[in-house]
Design a protein around this motif. Structure first.
Motif, PDB file in Angstrom:
ATOM      1  N   PHE A  33      36.368  81.208  49.300  1.00  0.00           N
ATOM      2  CA  PHE A  33      37.143  80.067  48.823  1.00  0.00           C
ATOM      3  C   PHE A  33      36.410  79.359  47.685  1.00  0.00           C
ATOM      4  CE2 PHE A  33      39.016  75.695  50.152  1.00  0.00           C
ATOM      5  CZ  PHE A  33      39.921  75.744  49.098  1.00  0.00           C
ATOM      6  N   ALA A  34      35.103  79.199  47.824  1.00  0.00           N
ATOM      7  CA  ALA A  34      34.315  78.552  46.771  1.00  0.00           C
ATOM      8  C   ALA A  34      34.377  79.360  45.483  1.00  0.00           C
ATOM      9  CB  ALA A  34      32.865  78.387  47.226  1.00  0.00           C
ATOM     10  N   THR A  35      34.326  80.689  45.600  1.00  0.00           N
ATOM     11  CA  THR A  35      34.397  81.543  44.418  1.00  0.00           C
ATOM     12  C   THR A  35      35.769  81.448  43.765  1.00  0.00           C
ATOM     13  OG1 THR A  35      32.864  83.055  45.520  1.00  0.00           O
ATOM     14  CG2 THR A  35      33.977  83.882  43.561  1.00  0.00           C
ATOM     15  N   ILE A  36      36.822  81.435  44.589  1.00  0.00           N
ATOM     16  CA  ILE A  36      38.181  81.275  44.082  1.00  0.00           C
ATOM     17  C   ILE A  36      38.308  79.969  43.301  1.00  0.00           C
ATOM     18  CG2 ILE A  36      40.573  80.805  44.784  1.00  0.00           C
ATOM     19  CD1 ILE A  36      39.920  83.706  45.083  1.00  0.00           C
ATOM     20  N   PRO A  41      29.573  69.566  34.999  1.00  0.00           N
ATOM     21  CA  PRO A  41      28.453  69.832  34.081  1.00  0.00           C
ATOM     22  C   PRO A  41      27.715  71.135  34.395  1.00  0.00           C
ATOM     23  CG  PRO A  41      28.479  67.523  34.699  1.00  0.00           C
ATOM     24  CD  PRO A  41      29.493  68.201  35.560  1.00  0.00           C
ATOM     25  N   HIS A  42      27.581  71.466  35.698  1.00  0.00           N
ATOM     26  CA  HIS A  42      26.868  72.675  36.096  1.00  0.00           C
ATOM     27  C   HIS A  42      27.822  73.809  36.487  1.00  0.00           C
ATOM     28  CE1 HIS A  42      23.873  69.412  36.763  1.00  0.00           C
ATOM     29  NE2 HIS A  42      23.065  70.311  36.228  1.00  0.00           N
ATOM     30  N   GLN A  43      29.129  73.592  36.346  1.00  0.00           N
ATOM     31  CA  GLN A  43      30.152  74.580  36.672  1.00  0.00           C
ATOM     32  C   GLN A  43      29.916  75.178  38.062  1.00  0.00           C
ATOM     33  OE1 GLN A  43      30.207  77.203  33.133  1.00  0.00           O
ATOM     34  NE2 GLN A  43      31.975  76.036  32.464  1.00  0.00           N
ATOM     35  N   THR A  44      29.843  74.270  39.029  1.00  0.00           N
ATOM     36  CA  THR A  44      29.528  74.644  40.406  1.00  0.00           C
ATOM     37  C   THR A  44      30.536  74.028  41.362  1.00  0.00           C
ATOM     38  OG1 THR A  44      27.167  74.751  39.888  1.00  0.00           O
ATOM     39  CG2 THR A  44      27.760  74.552  42.211  1.00  0.00           C
ATOM     40  N   VAL A  45      30.890  74.783  42.412  1.00  0.00           N
ATOM     41  CA  VAL A  45      31.758  74.283  43.485  1.00  0.00           C
ATOM     42  C   VAL A  45      30.974  74.328  44.787  1.00  0.00           C
ATOM     43  CG1 VAL A  45      33.843  74.697  44.838  1.00  0.00           C
ATOM     44  CG2 VAL A  45      33.890  74.994  42.348  1.00  0.00           C
ATOM     45  N   ARG A  46      30.976  73.221  45.525  1.00  0.00           N
ATOM     46  CA  ARG A  46      30.301  73.141  46.822  1.00  0.00           C
ATOM     47  C   ARG A  46      31.318  72.755  47.892  1.00  0.00           C
ATOM     48  NH1 ARG A  46      24.713  72.969  46.376  1.00  0.00           N
ATOM     49  NH2 ARG A  46      23.966  72.802  44.217  1.00  0.00           N
ATOM     50  N   ALA A 104      29.428  78.197  44.949  1.00  0.00           N
ATOM     51  CA  ALA A 104      29.735  79.205  43.935  1.00  0.00           C
ATOM     52  C   ALA A 104      29.547  78.565  42.566  1.00  0.00           C
ATOM     53  CB  ALA A 104      31.154  79.728  44.086  1.00  0.00           C
ATOM     54  N   ARG A 105      28.979  79.346  41.643  1.00  0.00           N
ATOM     55  CA  ARG A 105      28.695  78.830  40.305  1.00  0.00           C
ATOM     56  C   ARG A 105      29.062  79.873  39.268  1.00  0.00           C
ATOM     57  NH1 ARG A 105      22.653  77.057  39.447  1.00  0.00           N
ATOM     58  NH2 ARG A 105      23.363  75.472  40.931  1.00  0.00           N
ATOM     59  N   SER A 158      26.593  81.981  46.268  1.00  0.00           N
ATOM     60  CA  SER A 158      25.189  82.138  46.659  1.00  0.00           C
ATOM     61  C   SER A 158      25.078  82.365  48.163  1.00  0.00           C
ATOM     62  CB  SER A 158      24.389  80.881  46.288  1.00  0.00           C
ATOM     63  OG  SER A 158      24.458  80.624  44.907  1.00  0.00           O
ATOM     64  N   PRO A 159      24.082  83.129  48.611  1.00  0.00           N
ATOM     65  CA  PRO A 159      23.831  83.249  50.049  1.00  0.00           C
ATOM     66  C   PRO A 159      23.508  81.876  50.634  1.00  0.00           C
ATOM     67  CG  PRO A 159      22.615  84.909  48.813  1.00  0.00           C
ATOM     68  CD  PRO A 159      23.153  83.948  47.818  1.00  0.00           C
ATOM     69  N   ILE A 160      23.736  81.711  51.914  1.00  0.00           N
ATOM     70  CA  ILE A 160      23.440  80.435  52.567  1.00  0.00           C
ATOM     71  C   ILE A 160      21.951  80.129  52.415  1.00  0.00           C
ATOM     72  CG2 ILE A 160      23.359  79.206  54.775  1.00  0.00           C
ATOM     73  CD1 ILE A 160      25.828  80.736  55.611  1.00  0.00           C
ATOM     74  N   GLY A 161      21.663  78.929  51.948  1.00  0.00           N
ATOM     75  CA  GLY A 161      20.276  78.517  51.776  1.00  0.00           C
ATOM     76  C   GLY A 161      19.650  78.941  50.473  1.00  0.00           C
ATOM     77  N   LYS A 162      20.375  79.682  49.635  1.00  0.00           N
ATOM     78  CA  LYS A 162      19.848  80.139  48.356  1.00  0.00           C
ATOM     79  C   LYS A 162      20.578  79.434  47.214  1.00  0.00           C
ATOM     80  CE  LYS A 162      17.119  83.259  50.204  1.00  0.00           C
ATOM     81  NZ  LYS A 162      15.635  83.189  50.127  1.00  0.00           N
ATOM     82  N   ASP A 163      19.912  79.308  46.088  1.00  0.00           N
ATOM     83  CA  ASP A 163      20.515  78.707  44.925  1.00  0.00           C
ATOM     84  C   ASP A 163      20.236  79.593  43.716  1.00  0.00           C
ATOM     85  OD1 ASP A 163      21.743  77.059  43.138  1.00  0.00           O
ATOM     86  OD2 ASP A 163      20.133  75.567  43.046  1.00  0.00           O
ATOM     87  N   GLY A 164      21.229  80.329  43.293  1.00  0.00           N
ATOM     88  CA  GLY A 164      21.042  81.235  42.175  1.00  0.00           C
ATOM     89  C   GLY A 164      21.467  82.644  42.513  1.00  0.00           C
TER      90      GLY A 164
END
Length: 273
Positions: free
Chosen positions: A70-73, A113-118, A129-130, A140-146
């Motif tokens: 859903f975040a990626t969508i 600004p960071h084109q990110t959805v949380r 998702a970014r 991103s995997p849970i607990g990971k950023d990037g």
């Protein structure tokens, strides 16, 4: 340049019908499983054609995986297509994350600004998702950023669209209207194909013998609006290639006919159709 998915919308049904008819001539129809319920009958028919084997769910909680989708969508709809977040959440990509799963999201943060959805669930799990360069939106995997690759911007090596004829550019031919096509019936067909606002059609392009005869777009959508193809892109491409192979233009096991891949030392020469 006009989006390639929109370009072929009216061709899809004809192509699939053609392929289906060609296949029907060579293969017997699948078995029909009688059922009082159409839905149950459809499921039973699918089960009768299933390949042997078993399915094991991936590790982790299903709702966490669904929310990553859903975040990626949402990321793609907002930062690639430019849709309103509420519109995207209500109408886009339910094959990845169904409505009942989306209802469990308790907090949505759109970081432009960071084109990110949380997206945060009641459990406290947050899926992110970014958008990464030209590679699009990635969860991103849970607990990971990037991500585990270096994002890049891919610059197209194409002539200027404003001065290049379609399909490589935006210049539409001004040839006389084809005498064999009834313009009044054609206009009525375009009206029917585009449909009412409730149909939520974003773009419609009709081509005939290599030229555009009609195009229409919804409010806020234009020839340069990127529209997610989801599985339509590969389905249309596969259907077109299937027809060309059947006609003898290509062979399935030949090298992919991409001139840019044929240079000495380019490993892509080994890629086959």
């Amino acid at each position: 340049m006009r989006h390639p998915v929109v370009r072929y919308l009216l061709q899809v049904s004809v192509l699939l019908s053609f392929v289906a008819c060609a296949k029907a001539e060579k293969e017997a129809p699948p078995p029909t499983v009688p059922s009082a319920s159409p839905t149950a009958g459809l499921i039973a028919r699918g089960d009768s054609l299933a390949l042997p084997g078993s399915w094991t769910p991936v590790p982790g909680n299903a709702i966490d995986h669904s929310t990553a989708g859903f975040a990626t969508i949402m990321c793609a709809a907002v930062f690639l297509t430019g849709l309103d977040p509420a519109d995207a959440a209500a109408n886009v990509g339910f094959f990845v994350s169904p409505a009942e799963d989306r209802a469990q999201v308790k907090d949505t943060v759109i970081d432009r600004p960071h084109q990110t959805v949380r997206l945060t669930l009641a459990s406290g799990v947050t899926r992110v998702a970014r958008r990464y360069g030209s590679q699009g939106c990635v969860a991103s995997p849970i607990g990971k950023d990037g991500v585990f690759f270096k994002p890049s911007i891919v610059k197209p090596n194409l002539p200027p669209a404003a001065t290049t004829p379609w399909p490589m550019g935006d210049v539409v031919a001004k040839a006389p209207w084809p005498a064999e096509i009834d313009s009044a019936k054609f206009a009525a067909a375009v009206d029917t194909a585009f449909g009412s606002p409730e149909g939520m059609t974003l773009g419609l392009v009709v081509t005939y013998k290599g030229r555009i005869l009609a195009e229409r777009y919804a409010k806020g959508i234009g020839i340069h609006t990127p529209l997610e193809s989801w599985s339509m892109g590969k389905s249309v491409t596969g259907s077109l290639m299937g027809v060309l192979i059947q006609q003898g233009a290509y062979q399935l096991d030949q090298p992919a006919p991409v001139p840019e891949w044929q240079n000495a030392g380019d490993g892509r020469k080994e890629i086959r159709i």
